[in-house]
Design a protein around this motif. Structure first.
Motif, PDB file in Angstrom:
ATOM      1  N   HIS A 144       0.864  -1.185   0.000  1.00 12.66           N
ATOM      2  CA  HIS A 144       0.000   0.000   0.000  1.00 12.66           C
ATOM      3  C   HIS A 144       0.892   1.223   0.000  1.00 12.66           C
ATOM      4  CE1 HIS A 144      -3.599  -2.305   0.926  1.00 12.66           C
ATOM      5  NE2 HIS A 144      -2.861  -2.988   1.760  1.00 12.66           N
ATOM      6  N   PHE A 145       1.186   1.754  -1.150  1.00 14.02           N
ATOM      7  CA  PHE A 145       1.979   2.969  -1.175  1.00 14.02           C
ATOM      8  C   PHE A 145       1.070   4.143  -0.851  1.00 14.02           C
ATOM      9  CE2 PHE A 145       4.872   0.639  -4.358  1.00 14.02           C
ATOM     10  CZ  PHE A 145       5.560   0.051  -3.318  1.00 14.02           C
ATOM     11  N   ASP A 146       1.666   5.323  -0.666  1.00  9.58           N
ATOM     12  CA  ASP A 146       0.881   6.453  -0.177  1.00  9.58           C
ATOM     13  C   ASP A 146      -0.203   6.911  -1.143  1.00  9.58           C
ATOM     14  OD1 ASP A 146       1.827   6.627   2.302  1.00  9.58           O
ATOM     15  OD2 ASP A 146       2.795   8.575   2.100  1.00  9.58           O
ATOM     16  N   GLY A 164      -2.356   5.324  -2.076  1.00  9.62           N
ATOM     17  CA  GLY A 164      -3.578   4.717  -1.591  1.00  9.62           C
ATOM     18  C   GLY A 164      -3.950   3.456  -2.354  1.00  9.62           C
TER      19      GLY A 164
END
Lengths: 141, 141
Positions: B70-72, B74
């Motif tokens: 889960h990268f930032d 989203g």
DNA sequence: TATTCAAACGATAATGATTCTCAATATAGA
DNA sequence: TCTATATTGAGAATCATTATCGTTTGAATA
């Protein structure tokens, strides 16, 4: 006062924003989803819309008042910014979240980014493990 | 062969699963969303359902064949497990993802978890910054 | 304090991602 | 090959989040 924080952040001081900010400050649980915040307010007798909660959280984040995290559960949680930077460790059984700061890791990160040709602007470090809290359901004994 | 991997993972060998696994192995881009995988397959002339992609990915993850991040941004991206553990650095402008491994950080993490009363089972470390790739839109010069 | 207007609000519709349902189909073992 | 069961694809349902829109409110000013 909360009004000050909002003004300093360049945001208009409104009732809903104050309610959310106050809840974030007073709540024992520091990491909450938008829906949790909404529900706590409604249960507390406040009149507020879910959309307003999302809007306010987005603005608070843009203003640096709060931080958004994506833990492995997939859900988005918000946390009031207070004190210095820290990372998190989450119990995979009971969901308890602890915070920590480690100078060694922080420094290494900058070095690694530089060595890969990146200018570091942020990072997200979350450890997952089993805690030995009295209340953790997975605890033996 | 891919069939072997599936069998070893305790999964039935089916056409859709082989298609997805093969795509993950052959694709130059190692981090893809479920929708990207689905679209690439359909564009490649395959007949497959989006639900099947999600199902297969969940099973692959449970079996340890792939990892979910889960990268930032989203969004959820999946990555084929190959070689040893590594962490990620993501360019906040162009989205490029690089991988790295750092012994110092790995060791520190275990120490930190222990000192907080946790038994470390996993972690997620993602650095964010600006890369200096030729193609990065934010690059000066 | 009253006026004014852009910003913000609440309700709800819309969207996007993911999961569920179900009838049809394919797999693995007998 | 036959059978029982797991899997599939299509689309409905769900969940989180965002956009829309008519109404209300904050704050600058008269």
């Amino acid at each position: 006062m909360d009004s000050e924080e909002l003004r300093n952040a360049g945001l208009k001081v409104t009732t809903p924003r104050l309610k959310i900010l106050t809840l974030l400050e007073k709540s024992a649980e520091r990491h909450m989803t938008a829906d949790t915040i909404y529900r706590l307010l409604v249960e507390g007798g406040e009149v507020i819309g879910l959309a307003t909660v999302y809007r306010a959280l987005a603005q608070f984040e843009a203003a640096g008042l709060i931080t958004r995290h994506h833990f492995d559960s997939g859900q988005t949680v918000y946390e009031l910014e207070r004190g210095p930077h820290h990372d998190h460790i989450v119990c995979i059984r009971c969901g308890r979240v602890e915070e920590f700061y480690d100078k060694v890791i922080e420094e290494r990160q900058r070095e690694i980014a530089a060595s890969l040709g990146f200018t570091l602007s942020d990072h997200a470090l979350t450890l997952y493990g089993e805690c030995n809290s009295q209340d953790c359901p997975g605890r033996q004994g």
